[in-house]
Design a protein around this motif. Structure first.
Motif, mmCIF file in Angstrom:
data_model
loop_
_atom_site.group_PDB
_atom_site.id
_atom_site.type_symbol
_atom_site.label_atom_id
_atom_site.label_comp_id
_atom_site.label_asym_id
_atom_site.label_seq_id
_atom_site.Cartn_x
_atom_site.Cartn_y
_atom_site.Cartn_z
ATOM 1 N N LYS A 87 0.790 -1.335 -0.138
ATOM 2 C CA LYS A 87 -0.093 0.258 0.271
ATOM 3 C C LYS A 87 0.677 1.444 -0.143
ATOM 4 O O LYS A 87 0.580 1.955 -0.621
ATOM 5 N N THR A 129 4.155 15.275 -9.835
ATOM 6 C CA THR A 129 4.716 15.303 -11.933
ATOM 7 C C THR A 129 3.545 16.250 -12.177
ATOM 8 O O THR A 129 4.080 16.860 -12.922
ATOM 9 N N LEU A 181 4.208 11.059 -6.048
ATOM 10 C CA LEU A 181 5.102 11.558 -7.496
ATOM 11 C C LEU A 181 4.006 10.969 -8.757
ATOM 12 O O LEU A 181 4.633 12.600 -9.387
ATOM 13 N N LEU A 182 3.310 11.403 -8.879
ATOM 14 C CA LEU A 182 2.198 11.173 -10.374
ATOM 15 C C LEU A 182 1.646 12.783 -10.049
ATOM 16 O O LEU A 182 1.375 13.163 -10.886
ATOM 17 N N LEU A 198 4.097 1.414 -1.183
ATOM 18 C CA LEU A 198 4.461 2.083 -2.797
ATOM 19 C C LEU A 198 3.290 2.317 -3.634
ATOM 20 O O LEU A 198 4.061 3.170 -4.448
ATOM 21 N N ALA A 199 2.087 1.920 -3.266
ATOM 22 C CA ALA A 199 1.435 2.464 -4.248
ATOM 23 C C ALA A 199 1.462 4.157 -3.767
ATOM 24 O O ALA A 199 0.958 4.985 -5.025
ATOM 25 N N ALA A 233 2.925 6.126 -2.365
ATOM 26 C CA ALA A 233 4.286 6.812 -2.906
ATOM 27 C C ALA A 233 4.392 6.865 -4.526
ATOM 28 O O ALA A 233 4.496 8.081 -5.024
ATOM 29 N N ALA A 234 3.896 6.043 -5.114
ATOM 30 C CA ALA A 234 4.328 6.348 -6.367
ATOM 31 C C ALA A 234 2.901 7.308 -7.067
ATOM 32 O O ALA A 234 2.913 7.801 -8.114
ATOM 33 N N TRP A 235 0.999 7.223 -6.763
ATOM 34 C CA TRP A 235 0.626 7.973 -6.544
ATOM 35 C C TRP A 235 0.897 9.819 -5.875
ATOM 36 O O TRP A 235 0.804 10.646 -6.920
ATOM 37 N N THR A 255 -6.245 2.933 2.282
ATOM 38 C CA THR A 255 -5.180 2.890 0.534
ATOM 39 C C THR A 255 -6.443 3.904 0.702
ATOM 40 O O THR A 255 -5.289 4.951 -0.361
#
Length: 258
Positions: free
Chosen positions: A11, A24, A20-21, A13-14, A16-18, A160
């Protein structure tokens, strides 16, 4: 406990990716010209890092223990997708009530104020919370889990959902006006939450929803104030401080009780 920990890592990692997205996207299409720069982002990241450690040491064990101690009153037919949906609605209502309490009770506000002292909003603001607030929230939620017999899977799904929603609503992404208006009828959008962070207490004490905007409409806490780019973000009459000062602020004698 290893399975919940593995799910929590996945959760994290997911999310963290969100983040970062969204960070950006904020730079590609900002709603408001950025203020504060990297020092405030690093400050927010520092508070998040503390809470990641606290999550492994206390929040996860508290949640798992509560899920193992539920009153077990649910019949077998209360399972499946619709039961998960009901759990998510119940937990979203609970976090709405908890959020209002954090604004209404001076002791709780001492900790929640750390989140509001941020003087700009972006994806990093979504994870800026004092460890004391995180720990108290986990403890109170444990009681809700036990009393309402909420399974661990529902709690993890809700965590989440909350993180994804929080990153979105704190974001500085410019959305088409029509899309944001349509979304705001159901979920909390950046425009709604921007007003919640307006450095005017009347607006700060409104728009408490986390995922769904329906609770603010139902309980008459939705602010009529429109989002404006020039709005000052933060806490009325106060300014943000350094990382260490934020950690000790709730414990200082004479700290503003809100």
């Amino acid at each position: 406990m290893s399975d919940p920990q593995s799910l929590t890592i996945a959760k994290g990692l997911a999310v963290a990716a969100w983040i970062l997205l969204i960070l950006t996207a904020e730079r590609a299409a900002p709603a408001v010209v950025r203020r504060g720069g990297w020092p405030r982002i690093l400050r927010n990241a520092g508070l998040f890092a503390v809470n990641i450690g606290l999550s492994r040491l206390a929040v996860i064990p508290i949640t798992v223990l509560a899920a193992s101690m539920t009153l077990d009153w649910r019949p077998d037919w209360m399972a499946g997708g619709w039961a998960l949906l009901a759990d998510l609605l119940i937990l979203d209502l609970w976090i709405y009530v908890w959020h209002r309490a954090n604004h209404a009770i001076p002791f709780l506000w001492r900790f929640h104020e750390i989140h509001h002292l941020d003087e700009f909003l972006d994806a990093s603001s979504a994870v800026r919370f004092h460890a004391g607030e995180v720990l108290m929230s986990a403890a109170v939620r444990a009681g809700v889990i036990v009393l309402l017999d909420i399974p661990l899977a529902s709690v993890l799904a809700f965590e989440t959902l909350v993180l994804v929603a929080a990153v979105f609503q704190h974001s500085n992404v410019r959305l088409p006006a029509g899309l944001e208006k349509a979304l705001s009828l159901v979920i909390v959008t950046p425009s709604i939450h921007w007003v919640h962070h307006h450095a005017v207490r009347h607006d700060t004490d409104s728009n408490f929803g986390t995922a769904l905007s329906v609770w603010d409409r139902l309980f008459a806490t939705l602010s009529p104030t429109p989002r404006r780019p020039e709005m000052r973000i933060g806490v009325e009459r106060l300014h943000d401080t350094g990382f260490l000062a934020l950690l000790v602020r709730p414990f200082r004698r004479g700290a503003d009780p809100g």
